[in-house]
Design a protein around this motif. Structure first.
Motif, short mmCIF file in Angstrom:
data_model
loop_
_atom_site.label_atom_id
_atom_site.label_comp_id
_atom_site.label_asym_id
_atom_site.label_seq_id
_atom_site.Cartn_x
_atom_site.Cartn_y
_atom_site.Cartn_z
N LEU A 12 -9.07 -1.52 -0.16
CA LEU A 12 -8.05 -1.99 -0.02
C LEU A 12 -6.63 -1.13 1.51
CD1 LEU A 12 -7.49 0.17 -3.64
CD2 LEU A 12 -6.42 -2.23 -2.95
N GLY A 13 -7.28 -0.18 1.74
CA GLY A 13 -6.75 -0.01 3.12
C GLY A 13 -6.92 -1.08 4.64
N THR A 14 -7.62 -1.82 3.83
CA THR A 14 -7.94 -2.87 5.03
C THR A 14 -6.84 -3.73 4.68
OG1 THR A 14 -10.28 -2.95 5.19
CG2 THR A 14 -9.38 -5.33 5.90
N PHE A 15 -6.55 -4.20 3.76
CA PHE A 15 -5.37 -5.06 3.39
C PHE A 15 -4.12 -5.00 3.93
CE2 PHE A 15 -2.46 -6.98 0.81
CZ PHE A 15 -3.06 -8.40 0.41
N ALA A 16 -4.05 -3.34 3.84
CA ALA A 16 -2.90 -2.59 3.56
C ALA A 16 -2.99 -2.77 5.35
CB ALA A 16 -2.61 -1.52 3.35
N PHE A 17 -3.47 -2.49 5.92
CA PHE A 17 -3.32 -2.27 7.75
C PHE A 17 -3.22 -4.15 7.88
CE2 PHE A 17 -4.53 1.75 7.88
CZ PHE A 17 -3.63 2.24 8.87
N ALA A 18 -4.39 -4.86 7.35
CA ALA A 18 -3.98 -6.21 7.89
C ALA A 18 -2.61 -6.82 7.78
CB ALA A 18 -5.38 -7.31 7.00
N ASP A 96 1.60 0.43 6.85
CA ASP A 96 1.08 1.26 8.06
C ASP A 96 0.49 1.98 7.55
OD1 ASP A 96 0.02 1.46 11.38
OD2 ASP A 96 0.90 2.97 9.90
N SER A 97 1.50 3.20 6.11
CA SER A 97 1.14 4.27 5.94
C SER A 97 0.41 3.91 4.65
CB SER A 97 2.53 4.25 5.40
OG SER A 97 3.64 5.16 6.38
N LEU A 98 0.30 2.70 3.53
CA LEU A 98 -0.83 2.58 3.06
C LEU A 98 -2.11 2.62 2.91
CD1 LEU A 98 0.62 -0.01 0.44
CD2 LEU A 98 0.46 2.44 -0.57
N GLY A 99 -1.96 1.95 4.43
CA GLY A 99 -3.73 1.55 4.92
C GLY A 99 -4.02 3.29 5.89
N LEU A 100 -3.13 4.01 6.12
CA LEU A 100 -3.42 5.12 6.96
C LEU A 100 -3.83 6.40 5.84
CD1 LEU A 100 -2.11 6.50 9.10
CD2 LEU A 100 -0.94 7.87 7.70
N GLY A 101 -3.31 6.52 4.35
CA GLY A 101 -3.46 7.02 3.51
C GLY A 101 -5.37 6.50 2.67
N PHE A 102 -5.30 4.95 2.54
CA PHE A 102 -6.87 5.00 2.80
C PHE A 102 -7.88 4.86 3.40
CE2 PHE A 102 -4.37 1.94 -0.25
CZ PHE A 102 -4.91 2.27 -1.95
N PHE A 103 -7.46 4.82 4.67
CA PHE A 103 -8.73 4.70 5.65
C PHE A 103 -8.81 6.62 5.65
CE2 PHE A 103 -8.49 0.93 7.78
CZ PHE A 103 -9.03 -0.25 6.87
N ALA A 104 -8.26 7.00 6.23
CA ALA A 104 -8.08 8.48 5.97
C ALA A 104 -9.54 9.29 5.26
CB ALA A 104 -6.94 8.89 5.87
N VAL A 105 -8.96 9.29 3.91
CA VAL A 105 -10.43 9.25 2.76
C VAL A 105 -11.53 8.73 3.01
CG1 VAL A 105 -8.38 10.53 1.42
CG2 VAL A 105 -9.26 7.81 1.22
N ILE A 106 -11.77 7.76 3.50
CA ILE A 106 -13.06 6.22 3.80
C ILE A 106 -13.37 7.14 4.78
CG2 ILE A 106 -13.82 4.70 4.45
CD1 ILE A 106 -13.29 4.74 1.37
#
Length: 208
Positions: A12-18, A96-106
């Motif tokens: 999900l983070g990959t998708f949002a940042f992409a 970018d903000s969506l991806g930020l949250g997902f990747f921070a926890v991962i």
């Protein structure tokens, strides 16, 4: 089940940042290859840096086909659905903000899995979250968001810290990453909405 949950959050983070990378590349009027390349760099750059720091080789963003496929799919949807996405006030900031949250926890979760301490886990959570955006902005000749006065890296640190705290205190694993990602996203969104920022360091004027 736990592994599948974190793979889902990562994708999900990959998708949002992409999507954010594809939109930024379109703004620079790059061709299709350029859009796909920037999309992939934005989506997987932070994870590659994290895995290199952890010694997890080859990095999952390179070795697992799902990350490249997710990036390409997100870029294609961003191009196709651009008229719909443009209805958002700040689409690049939103994704970018969506991806930020997902990747921070991962990033924090993976560092703990590799046996590292709290400090390393939180820092690598932040690095995972901001790394792709930095790569995107540097390649597109933009000032990276992390170097501006906006609340960005701090939001990632908060999200990563929640994930670390949840794992150390045995919070319900199915809820912790969502809570951490949502808190990070919410903090970032509020900072953008209300123009929250860190103090700007001002030096003395030097007489010419």
């Amino acid at each position: 089940m736990e592994h599948n949950l974190f793979v889902l959050v990562d994708l999900l983070g990959t998708f949002a940042f992409a999507v954010s990378g594809a939109l930024a590349a379109e703004q620079r009027r790059l061709d299709l290859f350029g859009v796909l390349a920037i999309s992939y760099l934005t989506a997987c750059g932070g994870g590659v840096i994290r895995d290199l720091c952890l010694g997890a080789l080859p990095p999952v963003g390179i070795s697992d086909w799902r990350y490249l496929a997710t990036s390409a799919l997100a870029a294609g949807l961003a191009i196709w659905a651009r008229p719909i996405i443009d209805h958002l006030k700040h689409p690049i900031v939103f994704f970018d903000s969506l991806g930020l949250g997902f990747f921070a926890v991962i990033g924090a979760h993976k560092a703990l899995q590799f046996g590292h301490n709290v400090e390393v886990a939180i820092l690598l959570g932040m690095v995972t979250a901001v790394g792709g955006g930095v790569v995107r902005d540097v390649v597109l000749n933009r000032v990276p968001i992390i170097l501006e006065k906006e609340i960005y890296a701090i939001a990632a640190l908060v999200g990563a810290a929640i994930q670390v705290l949840g794992q150390l205190m045995d919070w319900k694993f199915a809820l912790t990453p969502w809570f951490g990602a949502l808190t990070c996203f919410g903090l970032r969104a509020l900072a953008v909405r209300y123009s929250w920022s860190l103090p700007v360091v001002r030096g003395r004027d030097v007489a010419q």
